[in-house]
Write a protein that holds these residues in place. Structure first.
Motif, mmCIF file in Angstrom:
data_model
loop_
_atom_site.group_PDB
_atom_site.id
_atom_site.type_symbol
_atom_site.label_atom_id
_atom_site.label_comp_id
_atom_site.label_asym_id
_atom_site.label_seq_id
_atom_site.Cartn_x
_atom_site.Cartn_y
_atom_site.Cartn_z
ATOM 1 N N PRO A 83 0.808 -1.227 0.000
ATOM 2 C CA PRO A 83 0.000 0.000 0.000
ATOM 3 C C PRO A 83 0.841 1.277 0.000
ATOM 4 O O PRO A 83 0.475 2.267 -0.652
ATOM 5 C CB PRO A 83 -0.822 -0.116 1.294
ATOM 6 C CG PRO A 83 -0.909 -1.590 1.548
ATOM 7 C CD PRO A 83 0.409 -2.127 1.113
ATOM 8 N N VAL A 84 1.971 1.260 0.717
ATOM 9 C CA VAL A 84 2.841 2.441 0.742
ATOM 10 C C VAL A 84 3.462 2.666 -0.636
ATOM 11 O O VAL A 84 3.464 3.789 -1.154
ATOM 12 C CB VAL A 84 3.937 2.291 1.810
ATOM 13 C CG1 VAL A 84 4.988 3.388 1.666
ATOM 14 C CG2 VAL A 84 3.327 2.336 3.203
ATOM 15 N N LEU A 85 3.973 1.610 -1.248
ATOM 16 C CA LEU A 85 4.579 1.743 -2.566
ATOM 17 C C LEU A 85 3.554 2.160 -3.614
ATOM 18 O O LEU A 85 3.841 2.992 -4.486
ATOM 19 C CB LEU A 85 5.242 0.427 -2.973
ATOM 20 C CG LEU A 85 6.406 -0.037 -2.085
ATOM 21 C CD1 LEU A 85 6.942 -1.378 -2.572
ATOM 22 C CD2 LEU A 85 7.511 1.007 -2.057
ATOM 23 N N THR A 103 16.970 7.886 4.443
ATOM 24 C CA THR A 103 16.796 6.599 3.773
ATOM 25 C C THR A 103 15.395 6.407 3.205
ATOM 26 O O THR A 103 15.064 5.319 2.742
ATOM 27 C CB THR A 103 17.122 5.449 4.741
ATOM 28 O OG1 THR A 103 16.314 5.585 5.913
ATOM 29 C CG2 THR A 103 18.593 5.470 5.132
ATOM 30 N N GLY A 104 14.590 7.442 3.194
ATOM 31 C CA GLY A 104 13.322 7.371 2.483
ATOM 32 C C GLY A 104 13.533 7.125 0.998
ATOM 33 O O GLY A 104 12.622 6.681 0.290
ATOM 34 N N SER A 105 14.758 7.371 0.517
ATOM 35 C CA SER A 105 15.078 7.098 -0.887
ATOM 36 C C SER A 105 14.948 5.621 -1.219
ATOM 37 O O SER A 105 14.701 5.269 -2.375
ATOM 38 C CB SER A 105 16.493 7.584 -1.210
ATOM 39 O OG SER A 105 17.427 7.042 -0.288
ATOM 40 N N PHE A 106 15.112 4.734 -0.226
ATOM 41 C CA PHE A 106 14.905 3.318 -0.467
ATOM 42 C C PHE A 106 13.463 3.063 -0.916
ATOM 43 O O PHE A 106 13.215 2.265 -1.821
ATOM 44 C CB PHE A 106 15.201 2.501 0.792
ATOM 45 C CG PHE A 106 16.667 2.233 1.025
ATOM 46 C CD1 PHE A 106 17.217 0.999 0.736
ATOM 47 C CD2 PHE A 106 17.492 3.220 1.539
ATOM 48 C CE1 PHE A 106 18.560 0.736 0.943
ATOM 49 C CE2 PHE A 106 18.842 2.978 1.761
ATOM 50 C CZ PHE A 106 19.382 1.735 1.464
ATOM 51 N N ALA A 107 12.513 3.733 -0.270
ATOM 52 C CA ALA A 107 11.118 3.560 -0.641
ATOM 53 C C ALA A 107 10.860 4.063 -2.049
ATOM 54 O O ALA A 107 10.136 3.434 -2.831
ATOM 55 C CB ALA A 107 10.214 4.278 0.360
ATOM 56 N N LEU A 108 11.451 5.206 -2.408
ATOM 57 C CA LEU A 108 11.276 5.735 -3.759
ATOM 58 C C LEU A 108 11.880 4.795 -4.794
ATOM 59 O O LEU A 108 11.308 4.595 -5.877
ATOM 60 C CB LEU A 108 11.920 7.117 -3.870
ATOM 61 C CG LEU A 108 11.043 8.326 -3.526
ATOM 62 C CD1 LEU A 108 10.417 8.207 -2.149
ATOM 63 C CD2 LEU A 108 11.843 9.613 -3.646
ATOM 64 N N ALA A 109 13.032 4.206 -4.455
ATOM 65 C CA ALA A 109 13.653 3.257 -5.375
ATOM 66 C C ALA A 109 12.812 1.996 -5.509
ATOM 67 O O ALA A 109 12.642 1.459 -6.604
ATOM 68 C CB ALA A 109 15.061 2.909 -4.898
#
Length: 319
Positions: A83-85, A103-109
């Motif tokens: 759901p977040v992705l 490290t929110g960039s991990f989620a964007l990646a």
């Protein structure tokens, strides 16, 4: 702002402080941003269980967002929930500006937003990030990366750097400077993450560039040269280049040009309409060079920049 299980409270606080509070230092009534927290579940346990958030909006709140902020969390090798992705992808697809802190960039990646694009993350997680997301053009030595519709910040404190950059993008350097003064934080920090990365101490410590930078910033209108800066620092031009690369991640000439463009922007925002005067006082020389440099740095002509960020009489900032 999406708050997921294990989110770091500091970055949530940074976003709230930057965008969620009134800004009386700007001399304007009402907020310039409205912040909504949203989460995939009704109760969200923060990092290390420091506290639990309740009563925040559901993830459908991203459908009305102009900017989506994704803070970091320490367990980056654990995939985000679907759901977040999905919410991140949905926001980006509708044109929302997407911003990650630390490290929110991990989620964007994971959401596929960074493939083939430049991005950054905390230097401690750079190796893990590269292993998990090899198609991302990771730049671990910078404080933040602006790719237009997707922006990524490095460590937690770099969230402040990126947040102030967003203020500059949206409202101009003068407004961002007023906000930074209220926060008691530098409006623009020179250099990048490389100064924080653990590494063996050199046999001879690097000489600080601080005094030289301060001296040059007071003389931007003068015909400064790299050779002149090197002479001022009592080093060779080659040594000066090495110090700039090591400490700031750029060249002396690029730094000098960026400082002059920033000064030109401030002059335009403060109401100076004569381009030849702006060019002379900022050290850019001619109106033609000013136009070229300003468009290269901001994507705007001087007229467009003044129209977007200039302040009419009576609207001067009070801070």
């Amino acid at each position: 702002m999406i708050v997921d299980e294990g989110t770091n409270p500091f970055e949530v606080g940074v976003a709230t402080e930057l965008f969620g509070l009134p800004r009386p230092e700007l001399g304007r009534s009402g907020p310039l941003y409205e912040v909504t927290l949203c989460a995939p579940t009704p109760r969200v346990r923060m990092n290390h269980g420091f506290f639990t958030l309740t009563g925040v909006s559901g993830l459908d709140a991203v459908d009305a967002a102009g900017t989506l902020v994704v803070p970091g969390r320490p367990d980056n090798v654990v995939p985000r929930t679907p759901p977040v992705l999905d919410a991140i992808r949905r926001a980006h697809a509708r044109g929302t500006r997407v911003v990650s802190f630390c490290t929110g960039s991990f989620a964007l990646a994971e959401a596929g937003l960074l493939d083939g694009r430049r991005a950054t993350t905390h230097w401690m997680w750079a190796r893990s990030f590269r292993e998990l997301h090899p198609r991302v053009l990771l730049e671990p030595d910078v404080l933040f990366v602006d790719e237009g519709d997707v922006l990524t910040a490095a460590g937690s404190a770099a969230a402040l750097d990126l947040g102030l950059h967003l203020w500059r993008r949206d409202h101009g350097a003068e407004v961002a400077n007023a906000v930074s003064r209220r926060l008691v934080f530098a409006a623009h920090r020179d250099g990048g993450q490389r100064q924080f990365v653990e590494r063996p101490l050199p046999q001879v410590p690097d000489a600080s560039l601080g005094p030289l930078l301060a001296w040059a910033q007071e003389r931007l209108h003068e015909p400064l040269t790299v050779a002149g800066l090197a002479a001022r620092a009592a080093v060779s031009p080659a040594t000066l280049h090495r110090r700039f690369r090591a400490q700031l991640g750029t060249t002396p000439l690029a730094w000098l040009t960026a400082e002059r463009v920033a000064l030109a922007c401030r002059l335009i925002e403060r109401g100076e309409e004569r381009l030849d005067v702006v060019a002379a006082r900022s050290g850019l020389g001619t109106a033609a060079n000013l136009r070229t440099r300003l468009r290269r740095a901001t994507g705007l002509s001087p007229t467009a920049y003044r129209r977007r960020f200039g302040h009419a009489p009576g609207e001067a900032l009070t801070a």
